[in-house]
Design an enzyme around this catalytic site. Structure first.
Site: not given
Length: 346
Positions: A220, A241-243, A261
């Site tokens: 998330c 991974a996140h974003n 990201s």
């Protein structure tokens, strides 16, 4: 199962010429297709059947020219053979099981709603305030947390874990053991050398027709959403991974890891064991070959990337400068050899 020509075009990322509302109930060879069937044309020797087939719709290439009017609707795509193969996979997944109803024991929160035609396998768990559409299949031992939304026709396979607040679109597939929405890898270094966990309060959004492979993990977002675009396919054992943001109709093969990201464009291909650094952006239609590492932005569309070697950072930077000049250096060596040979002649 029946789908409109328009729905099929959306799955394939194609455009429709003709009646997009026609309903398709079967797939067939172009020379054998009848009303209600969908077929494709990728080999030029079968082109005469384009004007004779009884099919209701035909998948053709974007460059396919028509020599005379035709009755079937056309779905134009970049590669008809690949598109039809993709459709076969989707159809097989959608029709693989006829399971419906509720097996016990299973649990669904009192405030959650699930549409008609669904299936809930034994020992499956659905939390509170969830919204699941019609024909959603939830297989045994699957876990769906609170406030999850799942669109019509999606399949959550055995042992998959869907964390709270995840949004899953229509006709998605989450395969066995996949984890969608777990905490991102966020830790702040402290003065004493320890690390403090950073709360991850965002979610994951899977747009329509996304496939998540077995044992893949999608973290998330710290804030906002980790997002996978329409029609993209994620293989087994992939880590996002996140974003991270994945564009539409992008495919990512097994054991690839994408750091936080990073942004990957539409129609990209990442082969097995690719590593991608955080905050890096890939342009549309980028291909990254197996075991390659991507550490900087790629702005030009359609590039094919290859290579990854780890050694001392400063040495690596100097080596990269020389490596980029190898073609020029080769030409200089050739010219020097020619000059030497000329000088040595009697």
């Amino acid at each position: 199962m029946e789908f409109t020509v328009q729905q099929i075009a959306e799955v394939l990322g194609g455009t429709v010429e003709g009646d997009a509302a026609q309903r398709i109930s079967s797939l067939a060879k172009i020379e054998e297709a009848q009303a209600g069937s969908l077929t494709f044309l990728s080999n030029a020797k079968y082109e005469p059947f384009l004007y004779e087939t009884g099919a209701s719709a035909i998948i053709v290439g974007n460059a396919q020219e028509l020599r005379q009017p035709i009755v079937p609707a056309l779905i134009r795509v970049e590669n008809p053979y690949t598109a039809f193969s993709q459709l076969l996979e989707f159809y097989a997944q959608a029709t693989r099981t006829g399971k419906r109803g509720v097996e016990q024991p299973s649990f669904i929160g009192e405030t959650s709603k699930i549409g008609p035609g669904h299936y809930r396998g034994a020992f499956s768990y659905i939390g509170d305030d969830c919204q699941l559409g019609e024909d959603v299949l939830v297989f045994p031992h699957a876990y769906i947390g609170d406030r999850v939304t799942i669109g019509a026709g999606s399949v959550i396979h055995a042992g998959a874990k869907i964390y709270s607040d995840t949004v899953i679109g229509r006709f998605c597939v989450v395969k066995a053991g996949a984890v969608v929405g777990s905490d991102g890898f966020g830790f702040a270094p402290q003065p004493d050398g320890s690390y403090k966990a950073i709360p991850q309060i965002g979610n994951v959004v899977l747009e329509d027709y996304v496939s998540i492979g077995a044992n893949a993990t999608i973290d998330c977002a710290t804030l906002g959403s980790t997002r996978i675009g329409r029609g993209s396919k994620i293989d087994n054992l992939v880590q996002l991974a996140h974003n991270v943001e994945i564009g539409q109709h992008t495919v990512i093969a097994s054991q690839t890891g994408i750091a936080g990201s990073a942004k990957i464009g539409d129609h990209c291909v990442l082969a097995g064991q690719v590593g991608m650094a955080g905050h890096v952006t890939l342009a549309n239609k980028t291909t990254v070959t197996a075991q390659s590492g991507v550490g900087k932005n790629v702005k030009k569309e359609g590039l094919i990337l290859q290579g990854s070697t780890a050694f001392d950072f400063k040495q690596n930077q100097r080596a990269q400068i020389v490596f980029r000049r190898l073609p020029e250096l080769e030409q200089r060596v050739i010219l020097l050899e020619k000059a030497q040979n000329t000088t040595e002649k009697p």
